[in-house]
Design a protein around this motif. Structure first.
Motif, short mmCIF file in Angstrom:
data_model
loop_
_atom_site.label_atom_id
_atom_site.label_comp_id
_atom_site.label_asym_id
_atom_site.label_seq_id
_atom_site.Cartn_x
_atom_site.Cartn_y
_atom_site.Cartn_z
N TRP A 3 0.83 -1.08 -0.13
CA TRP A 3 -0.15 -0.08 0.01
C TRP A 3 0.82 1.17 -0.07
N GLN A 4 2.00 1.14 0.48
CA GLN A 4 2.86 2.51 0.58
C GLN A 4 3.26 2.84 -0.83
N ARG A 19 -2.84 10.65 0.11
CA ARG A 19 -3.38 10.90 -0.98
C ARG A 19 -2.76 9.67 -1.84
N ILE A 20 -3.44 9.48 -2.94
CA ILE A 20 -3.10 8.41 -3.95
C ILE A 20 -1.95 8.96 -4.81
N ASP A 27 -7.01 9.87 0.39
CA ASP A 27 -7.36 8.42 0.92
C ASP A 27 -8.83 8.60 1.55
N GLU A 28 -9.14 9.77 2.30
CA GLU A 28 -10.53 9.70 2.89
C GLU A 28 -11.62 9.85 1.92
N ALA A 53 -5.30 -1.02 -8.08
CA ALA A 53 -4.45 -1.02 -6.95
C ALA A 53 -4.69 0.08 -6.02
N ASP A 54 -5.08 1.02 -6.60
CA ASP A 54 -5.47 2.33 -5.83
C ASP A 54 -6.45 2.20 -4.79
N LEU A 55 -7.29 1.54 -5.13
CA LEU A 55 -8.49 1.07 -4.40
C LEU A 55 -8.31 0.10 -3.44
#
Length: 55
Positions: A3-4, A19-20, A27-28, A53-55
């Motif tokens: 995720w990082q 943020r993405i 992210d919120e 992958a962002d989600l």
């Protein structure tokens, strides 16, 4: 995928909020869309610059 690799914080962008990577989407915001019932398909259609992958 880690995720990082996708979630970043930069003091020069969005006041260091998470943020993405490569976007100004917090992210919120993504979490809020899930809360309101959006699914991954709808998010990816509405925000085509995101990848699964962002989600």
């Amino acid at each position: 995928m880690n995720w990082q690799d996708r979630i970043v914080s930069d003091p020069d962008t969005l006041f260091s909020k998470l943020r993405i990577r490569g976007t100004r989407i917090e992210d919120e915001f993504i979490l809020g869309l899930f809360v309101y019932g959006w699914d991954e398909v709808r998010m990816l259609e509405s925000y085509p610059y995101l990848i699964p992958a962002d989600l």
